[in-house]
Design an enzyme around this catalytic site. Sequence first.
Site, short mmCIF file in Angstrom:
data_model
loop_
_atom_site.label_atom_id
_atom_site.label_comp_id
_atom_site.label_asym_id
_atom_site.label_seq_id
_atom_site.Cartn_x
_atom_site.Cartn_y
_atom_site.Cartn_z
N LYS A 1 50.81 85.22 5.58
CA LYS A 1 49.44 85.24 5.08
C LYS A 1 48.39 85.69 6.11
CE LYS A 1 47.23 81.46 2.61
NZ LYS A 1 47.54 80.14 2.09
N ALA B 1 52.58 71.95 15.84
CA ALA B 1 53.36 70.70 15.93
C ALA B 1 53.33 70.17 17.35
CB ALA B 1 54.79 70.94 15.46
N GLN B 2 53.08 68.87 17.46
CA GLN B 2 52.86 68.28 18.79
C GLN B 2 54.02 67.40 19.22
OE1 GLN B 2 49.21 66.06 18.62
NE2 GLN B 2 47.93 67.87 18.44
N GLY B 3 54.23 66.30 18.46
CA GLY B 3 55.13 65.23 18.89
C GLY B 3 56.49 65.73 19.28
N GLY B 4 57.12 66.52 18.41
CA GLY B 4 58.39 67.10 18.77
C GLY B 4 59.41 67.14 17.67
N GLU C 1 58.64 57.76 18.66
CA GLU C 1 57.63 57.74 17.60
C GLU C 1 57.94 56.62 16.62
OE1 GLU C 1 57.13 61.69 16.01
OE2 GLU C 1 56.23 62.41 17.85
N HIS D 1 48.35 61.15 8.05
CA HIS D 1 48.56 60.78 9.45
C HIS D 1 47.44 59.84 9.87
CE1 HIS D 1 49.44 61.02 13.72
NE2 HIS D 1 50.50 61.76 13.46
N ARG E 1 54.06 55.26 9.28
CA ARG E 1 52.78 55.95 9.22
C ARG E 1 51.89 55.52 8.06
NH1 ARG E 1 53.90 62.19 10.67
NH2 ARG E 1 54.31 61.53 12.79
N HIS F 1 48.49 65.08 5.99
CA HIS F 1 49.27 65.68 7.07
C HIS F 1 50.52 66.41 6.58
CE1 HIS F 1 50.79 66.08 11.12
NE2 HIS F 1 51.89 65.40 10.84
N GLU G 1 58.68 72.74 4.55
CA GLU G 1 57.77 71.80 3.88
C GLU G 1 57.51 72.17 2.41
OE1 GLU G 1 54.51 70.63 6.38
OE2 GLU G 1 53.50 69.61 4.72
N ARG H 1 58.16 60.56 5.09
CA ARG H 1 58.95 61.26 6.11
C ARG H 1 58.94 60.51 7.43
NH1 ARG H 1 57.29 65.30 10.13
NH2 ARG H 1 55.22 64.69 9.45
N SER I 1 60.55 66.98 10.38
CA SER I 1 60.36 68.20 9.58
C SER I 1 60.66 69.48 10.34
CB SER I 1 58.96 68.26 8.98
OG SER I 1 58.03 67.84 9.91
N LEU I 2 60.44 69.50 11.65
CA LEU I 2 60.83 70.71 12.39
C LEU I 2 62.34 70.89 12.27
CD1 LEU I 2 58.55 70.42 15.56
CD2 LEU I 2 58.28 72.01 13.65
P1 FAD Z 1 54.74 76.31 8.25
O1 FAD Z 1 55.08 76.17 9.65
O2 FAD Z 1 53.47 75.73 7.78
O3 FAD Z 1 54.71 77.86 7.90
C1 FAD Z 1 54.29 78.31 6.63
C2 FAD Z 1 54.11 79.81 6.69
O4 FAD Z 1 53.89 80.32 5.39
C3 FAD Z 1 52.92 80.25 7.52
O5 FAD Z 1 53.31 81.38 8.25
C4 FAD Z 1 51.88 80.64 6.46
O6 FAD Z 1 50.95 81.59 6.91
C5 FAD Z 1 52.78 81.20 5.39
N1 FAD Z 1 52.22 81.23 4.04
C6 FAD Z 1 51.69 80.21 3.34
N2 FAD Z 1 51.31 80.63 2.12
C7 FAD Z 1 51.61 81.95 2.06
C8 FAD Z 1 51.45 82.96 1.08
N3 FAD Z 1 50.89 82.70 -0.11
N4 FAD Z 1 51.86 84.22 1.37
C9 FAD Z 1 52.40 84.52 2.58
N5 FAD Z 1 52.56 83.60 3.55
C10 FAD Z 1 52.19 82.34 3.30
N6 FAD Z 1 56.63 67.96 12.35
C11 FAD Z 1 57.57 67.59 13.24
O7 FAD Z 1 58.76 67.53 12.91
N7 FAD Z 1 57.19 67.31 14.52
C12 FAD Z 1 55.90 67.38 14.95
O8 FAD Z 1 55.63 67.14 16.11
C13 FAD Z 1 54.92 67.76 14.03
N8 FAD Z 1 53.61 67.84 14.40
C14 FAD Z 1 52.71 68.34 13.51
C15 FAD Z 1 51.39 68.54 13.93
C16 FAD Z 1 50.47 69.11 13.07
C17 FAD Z 1 49.06 69.33 13.53
C18 FAD Z 1 50.86 69.47 11.75
C19 FAD Z 1 49.88 70.08 10.81
C20 FAD Z 1 52.16 69.24 11.32
C21 FAD Z 1 53.09 68.68 12.20
N9 FAD Z 1 54.40 68.47 11.80
C22 FAD Z 1 55.34 68.07 12.72
C23 FAD Z 1 54.87 68.94 10.50
C24 FAD Z 1 55.55 70.30 10.71
O9 FAD Z 1 54.82 71.04 11.66
C25 FAD Z 1 55.64 71.10 9.45
O10 FAD Z 1 56.13 70.33 8.39
C26 FAD Z 1 56.58 72.27 9.66
O11 FAD Z 1 56.17 73.01 10.78
C27 FAD Z 1 56.58 73.14 8.42
O12 FAD Z 1 57.29 74.30 8.72
P2 FAD Z 1 57.40 75.41 7.60
O13 FAD Z 1 58.13 76.55 8.22
O14 FAD Z 1 57.92 74.82 6.37
O15 FAD Z 1 55.88 75.80 7.28
C1 SIN Z 2 52.77 63.79 15.61
O1 SIN Z 2 52.94 64.33 16.70
O2 SIN Z 2 52.22 62.70 15.44
C2 SIN Z 2 53.22 64.52 14.41
C3 SIN Z 2 54.67 64.35 14.26
C4 SIN Z 2 55.08 64.65 12.86
O3 SIN Z 2 54.25 64.91 11.99
O4 SIN Z 2 56.30 64.59 12.63
#
Ligand code: FAD
Ligand code: SIN
Length: 531
Positions: free
Chosen positions: A33, A44-47, A111, A228, A274, A335, A359, A370, A375-376
């Site tokens: 997008k 993503a921060q925590g890990g 965590e 969160h 959480r 979150h 996700e 969760r 989720s990573l």
């Molecule tokens: P995303 O990483 O969100 O990627 C989605 C992709 O789809 C993006 O590139 C976006 O641009 C694209 N997209 C969306 N809609 C469209 C569309 N209509 N057309 C084209 N492209 C589109 N989880 C952990 O396990 N550990 C952590 O430490 C952690 N920390 C976090 C910290 C923050 C601030 C946040 C917000 C989340 C955190 N999470 C963490 C949750 C985790 O980051 C996400 O659940 C995970 O990264 C989701 O990965 P994904 O590949 O499914 O989606």
């Molecule tokens: C966090 O670092 O608190 C986010 C971790 C997560 O969402 O899994």
Amino acid sequence: MERVDYIVIGSGIAGLRATLELAGHGDIVVLTKERVTQSSTEYAQGGVAVVMSDDDDIRLHYEDTVRAGAGLCDPDAVKVLVEEGPKYIEELIGWGARFDRVGDRLELGREAAHSRRRILHARGDSTGREIVRTMLGRLSCADGVRVKQHALSVQLLTDDRRCLGVQYVDTTTGRPHLLLARAVILATGGAGQVFAQTTNPDVATGDGIAMAYRAGALVADMEFVQFHPTALNVPGAPRFLLSEAMRGEGGRLRNDRGEAFMSRYHPQAEMAPRDVVARAIISEMARTGTSTVFLDVRHLGAAFLKRRFPRIYRTCLKYHLDIARDLIPVSPAAHYIMGGVRIDLYGRTSIPGLYAAGEVACSGIHGANRLASNSLLEGLVFGARAARAAKEDGWERPSRFRSPHRREGRASWRVPDQILHRVREVMWQKVGLLRSEKELQRALAELEALRSPASDDATENFLTVAQLIARAALFRRESRGGHYRTDYPRRDDEHWLVHSGQQRGRPPFTIPVGTVFPESDDGLSVRRIDS
Ligand code: FAD
Ligand code: SIN
């Protein structure tokens, strides 16, 4: 119209891992997008939670995940995650991911609700960025992959049997395009942006869930949204995340009188699940008549904080907070969404040819809540599995398509500001941490009133995902995990130890735990067409 072998929508961890699995197997297009690095993964921060140490055990990771999921985890999916996870992390390390170490051992963080230290992290609190860097490096030498940035998918293309491709808009020119493929992998991430307060980046608007639902796919468990507990709460600042790892390292939550209050709410205090911590904060704010509480990490010392949480340290400084000296104002924010497009263990959705991972998907791993940092890992494991299934299922390239919707050929891509803001407010106020029948019904009425026959696909997607969450929240008359009903405050295993399901043209229904695509008893099948 262009034809390719595979389309991956999204460039977060799930989309990148799927793409790396497909590389070398034909012509692959990744649609994303915004810029390729714009995703929740990047922030993503925590890990990553994974069993990589001698004093940990896969069984314990399994049990912690299932306990957090409050009765709704699908055991087979959790098993796949915890058993296959270490292999994918080893692979990532082999590709050059630099997780933090103490000497030559991986440094493991803690965590909430984890019984062991098992969270790998990178550059302290920049885990996601390191993973994206590693995967993009790997992708730069992959065969047959084209990444189209600023390519917003708005609608899936299907015929009576399967998914054929996608319609997307090049947002730099406003031009719509049709792309057909053997298989489409949705990896569009979460939907935090439908709430006024969220830790999620702008791209997290739930498009993939809405597109799949509109195309007829089964979606499940949409009521389960994780809030969160600790997002920065400073006027004018974004709701920047203050990682749970800060509490894992000893951070305390204090009310405006300076009292540490969590042990009054749960025996595990700051390390409670959480949803418990988030609701405790809301209660404490109500009790003290304030709109914030504080995270206190001062006792951890400046040197430790700068090393362990460098990105958080720097970001807070921008808002005139020195976290080694100041209390940090925090409050909860949306979150993560546990629900999504229902998938089997190989990322298959109920629409043949359409796969989902990360996700956007509901694999059943997270149940009603969760476990932190799972989720990573899910994105890695299920991104790879979905791509493998897409290859092995062996769909032919389609030669024609019929759009399932009335908007053939139309493709606008901006959700009008007034709709954006109204939806976010309605969702936060009425479909947020505390829900009730009366407020949910009001929310649904308001959301429906915002819909118009002239709405474009992007607006339709945004409203659809909000409605899916609100409808599921109204349907589930109990409280469990991330879903809390003030009018049904208890968990009710007798009636609600089931997933919720939604599919176009039907009212919400229940799905037994462990069932992926149930047979319908009302003649509207959710069974896969080819199963
Ligand atoms: P995303 O990483 O969100 O990627 C989605 C992709 O789809 C993006 O590139 C976006 O641009 C694209 N997209 C969306 N809609 C469209 C569309 N209509 N057309 C084209 N492209 C589109 N989880 C952990 O396990 N550990 C952590 O430490 C952690 N920390 C976090 C910290 C923050 C601030 C946040 C917000 C989340 C955190 N999470 C963490 C949750 C985790 O980051 C996400 O659940 C995970 O990264 C989701 O990965 P994904 O590949 O499914 O989606
Ligand atoms: C966090 O670092 O608190 C986010 C971790 C997560 O969402 O899994």
